[in-house]
Design a protein around this motif. Structure first.
Motif, PDB file in Angstrom:
ATOM      1  N   GLN A   1     100.693  89.282  89.480  1.00 36.54           N
ATOM      2  CA  GLN A   1     101.581  89.102  88.569  1.00 36.54           C
ATOM      3  C   GLN A   1     102.759  90.208  88.210  1.00 36.54           C
ATOM      4  O   GLN A   1     102.221  91.128  87.697  1.00 36.54           O
ATOM      5  N   VAL A   2     104.055  89.708  88.160  1.00 34.18           N
ATOM      6  CA  VAL A   2     104.892  90.889  87.890  1.00 34.18           C
ATOM      7  C   VAL A   2     104.822  91.154  86.354  1.00 34.18           C
ATOM      8  O   VAL A   2     105.425  90.112  85.599  1.00 34.18           O
ATOM      9  N   GLN A   3     104.801  92.407  85.909  1.00 33.69           N
ATOM     10  CA  GLN A   3     105.178  92.611  84.581  1.00 33.69           C
ATOM     11  C   GLN A   3     106.021  93.612  84.393  1.00 33.69           C
ATOM     12  O   GLN A   3     105.994  94.613  85.076  1.00 33.69           O
ATOM     13  N   LEU A   4     107.059  93.730  83.454  1.00 35.89           N
ATOM     14  CA  LEU A   4     108.030  94.872  83.024  1.00 35.89           C
ATOM     15  C   LEU A   4     107.985  95.019  81.545  1.00 35.89           C
ATOM     16  O   LEU A   4     108.089  94.052  80.927  1.00 35.89           O
ATOM     17  N   VAL A   5     107.329  96.186  81.347  1.00 38.93           N
ATOM     18  CA  VAL A   5     107.449  96.592  79.854  1.00 38.93           C
ATOM     19  C   VAL A   5     108.145  97.587  79.216  1.00 38.93           C
ATOM     20  O   VAL A   5     108.369  98.869  79.995  1.00 38.93           O
ATOM     21  N   GLU A   6     109.206  97.498  78.536  1.00 40.82           N
ATOM     22  CA  GLU A   6     110.217  98.522  77.993  1.00 40.82           C
ATOM     23  C   GLU A   6     109.591  99.122  76.872  1.00 40.82           C
ATOM     24  O   GLU A   6     108.613  98.626  76.135  1.00 40.82           O
ATOM     25  N   SER A   7     110.045 100.286  76.579  1.00 39.34           N
ATOM     26  CA  SER A   7     109.577 101.075  75.562  1.00 39.34           C
ATOM     27  C   SER A   7     110.543 102.288  75.262  1.00 39.34           C
ATOM     28  O   SER A   7     111.487 102.433  76.084  1.00 39.34           O
ATOM     29  N   GLY A   8     110.463 102.550  74.110  1.00 43.46           N
ATOM     30  CA  GLY A   8     111.495 103.718  73.761  1.00 43.46           C
ATOM     31  C   GLY A   8     112.615 103.491  72.943  1.00 43.46           C
ATOM     32  O   GLY A   8     113.386 104.320  72.513  1.00 43.46           O
ATOM     33  N   GLY A   9     112.589 102.303  72.586  1.00 43.56           N
ATOM     34  CA  GLY A   9     113.810 101.843  71.693  1.00 43.56           C
ATOM     35  C   GLY A   9     113.581 102.329  70.163  1.00 43.56           C
ATOM     36  O   GLY A   9     112.679 102.915  69.737  1.00 43.56           O
ATOM     37  N   SER A  21     112.124 103.549  78.699  1.00 41.12           N
ATOM     38  CA  SER A  21     111.284 103.504  79.713  1.00 41.12           C
ATOM     39  C   SER A  21     111.036 101.953  79.920  1.00 41.12           C
ATOM     40  O   SER A  21     111.122 101.327  79.381  1.00 41.12           O
ATOM     41  N   CYS A  22     110.687 101.687  81.453  1.00 39.96           N
ATOM     42  CA  CYS A  22     110.392 100.283  81.744  1.00 39.96           C
ATOM     43  C   CYS A  22     109.323 100.641  82.765  1.00 39.96           C
ATOM     44  O   CYS A  22     109.370 101.033  84.058  1.00 39.96           O
ATOM     45  N   ALA A  23     108.075 100.196  82.475  1.00 42.33           N
ATOM     46  CA  ALA A  23     106.806 100.316  83.314  1.00 42.33           C
ATOM     47  C   ALA A  23     106.602  99.008  83.922  1.00 42.33           C
ATOM     48  O   ALA A  23     106.598  97.863  83.409  1.00 42.33           O
ATOM     49  N   ALA A  24     106.566  99.188  85.206  1.00 39.92           N
ATOM     50  CA  ALA A  24     106.537  97.847  86.295  1.00 39.92           C
ATOM     51  C   ALA A  24     104.973  97.709  86.758  1.00 39.92           C
ATOM     52  O   ALA A  24     104.459  98.827  87.452  1.00 39.92           O
ATOM     53  N   ASN A  72     114.587 106.473  88.442  1.00 36.26           N
ATOM     54  CA  ASN A  72     113.231 106.048  88.392  1.00 36.26           C
ATOM     55  C   ASN A  72     112.323 106.876  89.027  1.00 36.26           C
ATOM     56  O   ASN A  72     112.644 107.978  89.680  1.00 36.26           O
ATOM     57  N   ASN A  73     110.833 106.513  89.058  1.00 32.21           N
ATOM     58  CA  ASN A  73     109.881 107.452  89.754  1.00 32.21           C
ATOM     59  C   ASN A  73     108.896 106.146  90.311  1.00 32.21           C
ATOM     60  O   ASN A  73     108.282 105.567  89.580  1.00 32.21           O
ATOM     61  N   ASP A  74     109.040 106.579  91.533  1.00 30.81           N
ATOM     62  CA  ASP A  74     108.277 105.419  92.462  1.00 30.81           C
ATOM     63  C   ASP A  74     106.974 105.533  92.331  1.00 30.81           C
ATOM     64  O   ASP A  74     106.371 104.578  92.231  1.00 30.81           O
ATOM     65  N   VAL A  75     106.537 106.788  91.885  1.00 30.38           N
ATOM     66  CA  VAL A  75     105.075 107.018  92.238  1.00 30.38           C
ATOM     67  C   VAL A  75     104.484 106.738  90.678  1.00 30.38           C
ATOM     68  O   VAL A  75     103.276 105.801  90.572  1.00 30.38           O
ATOM     69  N   LYS A  76     105.496 106.587  89.593  1.00 33.63           N
ATOM     70  CA  LYS A  76     104.717 105.953  88.114  1.00 33.63           C
ATOM     71  C   LYS A  76     105.073 104.562  88.204  1.00 33.63           C
ATOM     72  O   LYS A  76     104.857 103.904  86.977  1.00 33.63           O
ATOM     73  N   ASN A  77     105.939 103.895  89.176  1.00 32.38           N
ATOM     74  CA  ASN A  77     106.487 102.747  88.972  1.00 32.38           C
ATOM     75  C   ASN A  77     107.126 102.612  87.539  1.00 32.38           C
ATOM     76  O   ASN A  77     107.123 101.568  86.855  1.00 32.38           O
ATOM     77  N   THR A  78     107.917 103.490  87.454  1.00 35.14           N
ATOM     78  CA  THR A  78     108.615 103.516  85.868  1.00 35.14           C
ATOM     79  C   THR A  78     109.976 103.906  85.931  1.00 35.14           C
ATOM     80  O   THR A  78     110.418 104.781  86.925  1.00 35.14           O
ATOM     81  N   MET A  79     110.921 103.200  85.443  1.00 35.83           N
ATOM     82  CA  MET A  79     112.408 103.182  85.399  1.00 35.83           C
ATOM     83  C   MET A  79     112.804 103.914  83.951  1.00 35.83           C
ATOM     84  O   MET A  79     112.178 103.553  83.023  1.00 35.83           O
ATOM     85  N   TYR A  80     113.742 104.713  83.940  1.00 35.11           N
ATOM     86  CA  TYR A  80     114.205 105.394  82.489  1.00 35.11           C
ATOM     87  C   TYR A  80     115.791 105.011  82.529  1.00 35.11           C
ATOM     88  O   TYR A  80     116.354 104.787  83.537  1.00 35.11           O
TER      89      TYR A  80
END
Length: 122
Positions: A1-9, A21-24, A72-80
């Motif tokens: 199941q795909v999840q995208l979680v934003e933070s930092g607002g 940040s967006c953790a995938a 983005n950081n492919d290792v951390k699966n996170t976009m900024y």
């Protein structure tokens, strides 16, 4: 199941900075284009920025060019999204999204996060 979680607002004064940040999870991050969109009350969802290929390809909406930087950081699966020189008109809910192509339309993205509020005071 795909999840995208934003933070930092949050709330910031005009001229200030925030980093979103967006953790995938549930997808192979490097196989997808990742994007940021925003939606202010009473307005349509607006394209902000998109990235693919570990940052080799990036696109920006006209209203944020020169002020926002996507990465983005492919290792951390996170976009900024680094947001500098913020303006009151940047106030919106910011959403991250994942899709098969690096598009600027929201219908080009398959997966969406729940959004994070950014408020810029004058």
């Amino acid at each position: 199941q795909v999840q995208l979680v934003e933070s930092g607002g949050g709330l910031v004064q005009a001229g200030g900075s925030l980093r979103l940040s967006c953790a995938a999870s549930g997808l192979t991050f490097s196989n997808y284009a990742m994007g940021w969109f925003r939606q202010a009350p009473g307005k349509e969802r607006e394209f902000v920025a998109a990235v693919r290929w570990s940052g080799a390809v990036t696109y920006y909406g006209e209203s944020v060019k020169g002020r926002f930087t996507i990465s983005n950081n492919d290792v951390k699966n996170t976009m900024y999204l680094q947001m500098n020189s913020l303006k009151p008109e940047d106030t919106a809910v910011y959403y991250c999204a994942a899709g098969g192509i690096t598009g600027t339309r929201s219908d080009e993205y398959e997966y969406w996060g729940q959004g994070t509020q950014v408020s810029v005071s004058s």
